[in-house]
Scaffold this motif. Sequence first.
Motif, PDB file in Angstrom:
ATOM      1  N   LYS A   1     -10.798  -2.328  -5.201  1.00 29.36           N
ATOM      2  CA  LYS A   1     -10.159  -1.464  -6.192  1.00 29.36           C
ATOM      3  C   LYS A   1      -9.594  -0.189  -5.565  1.00 29.36           C
ATOM      4  O   LYS A   1      -8.551   0.301  -5.964  1.00 29.36           O
ATOM      5  N   ASN A   2     -10.259   0.341  -4.574  1.00 28.32           N
ATOM      6  CA  ASN A   2      -9.853   1.628  -4.003  1.00 28.32           C
ATOM      7  C   ASN A   2      -9.107   1.477  -2.671  1.00 28.32           C
ATOM      8  O   ASN A   2      -9.142   2.352  -1.846  1.00 28.32           O
ATOM      9  N   TRP A   3      -8.440   0.397  -2.466  1.00 28.70           N
ATOM     10  CA  TRP A   3      -7.789   0.172  -1.174  1.00 28.70           C
ATOM     11  C   TRP A   3      -6.427   0.849  -1.047  1.00 28.70           C
ATOM     12  O   TRP A   3      -5.765   0.752  -0.038  1.00 28.70           O
ATOM     13  N   GLY A   4      -5.973   1.536  -2.062  1.00 24.05           N
ATOM     14  CA  GLY A   4      -4.709   2.261  -1.972  1.00 24.05           C
ATOM     15  C   GLY A   4      -3.497   1.420  -2.307  1.00 24.05           C
ATOM     16  O   GLY A   4      -2.395   1.713  -1.840  1.00 24.05           O
ATOM     17  N   CYS A   5      -3.666   0.411  -3.122  1.00 18.03           N
ATOM     18  CA  CYS A   5      -2.531  -0.436  -3.512  1.00 18.03           C
ATOM     19  C   CYS A   5      -1.592   0.356  -4.417  1.00 18.03           C
ATOM     20  O   CYS A   5      -2.017   0.969  -5.394  1.00 18.03           O
TER      21      CYS A   5
ATOM     22  N   TRP B   1       0.838  -1.188   0.000  1.00 17.81           N
ATOM     23  CA  TRP B   1       0.000   0.000   0.000  1.00 17.81           C
ATOM     24  C   TRP B   1       0.877   1.244   0.000  1.00 17.81           C
ATOM     25  O   TRP B   1       2.051   1.204   0.336  1.00 17.81           O
ATOM     26  N   ARG B   2       0.272   2.360  -0.302  1.00 13.53           N
ATOM     27  CA  ARG B   2       1.009   3.634  -0.331  1.00 13.53           C
ATOM     28  C   ARG B   2       1.530   4.029   1.051  1.00 13.53           C
ATOM     29  O   ARG B   2       2.535   4.701   1.176  1.00 13.53           O
ATOM     30  N   ASN B   3       0.841   3.576   2.114  1.00  8.83           N
ATOM     31  CA  ASN B   3       1.285   3.918   3.473  1.00  8.83           C
ATOM     32  C   ASN B   3       2.308   2.922   4.025  1.00  8.83           C
ATOM     33  O   ASN B   3       2.679   2.997   5.181  1.00  8.83           O
ATOM     34  N   GLY B   4       2.742   1.976   3.208  1.00 11.38           N
ATOM     35  CA  GLY B   4       3.757   1.010   3.622  1.00 11.38           C
ATOM     36  C   GLY B   4       3.213  -0.309   4.119  1.00 11.38           C
ATOM     37  O   GLY B   4       3.983  -1.234   4.378  1.00 11.38           O
ATOM     38  N   THR B   5       1.906  -0.436   4.270  1.00  9.43           N
ATOM     39  CA  THR B   5       1.301  -1.690   4.700  1.00  9.43           C
ATOM     40  C   THR B   5       1.504  -2.751   3.620  1.00  9.43           C
ATOM     41  O   THR B   5       1.405  -2.462   2.429  1.00  9.43           O
TER      42      THR B   5
END
Length: 149
Positions: free
Chosen positions: A125-129, A90-94
């Motif tokens: 789709k919108n989970w921030g991958c 994810w964009r936040n590093g998750t």
Amino acid sequence: MKGISPLIAAVLLIAATMSIAGILAYWAAYFVRQRTETMGNETTALERCTGANFDVLLHTFNATGNNELTIILENKARYPVYITGISFIWRNGTILTNSTPLELRVGETFKAYVIYSADGRPIEKNWGCDRYLIITDCPGLSKSYACNW
């Protein structure tokens, strides 16, 4: 006091020495056999991994229905590729992981790799991958792609 005769002492000493030598020889043969077998397996895996390569031809995300990500893979080498899973970053590093194994055989140009969830969570789709990483059993052989679906 009487002691043991020198002849019997020599025979016992030789017998003890031979027993210890036999035990050591048995252990050494077992050790060498195990190491040879292990090294043979590692050599085979190294040879396979050296010649392994794959590519993603297409990835599509089906937001209708069961939210599945379908990745079309191509084996670009003369050895099979064993995919052990996929990680979504994810964009936040998750990082979420899906450990669905897949064998991409030699000569398989198109093979669908369908993913429904990561770490038990359904893909959305919108989970921030940001990107996904396809992981294989070969050290150093993984492919990273953008989540642009």
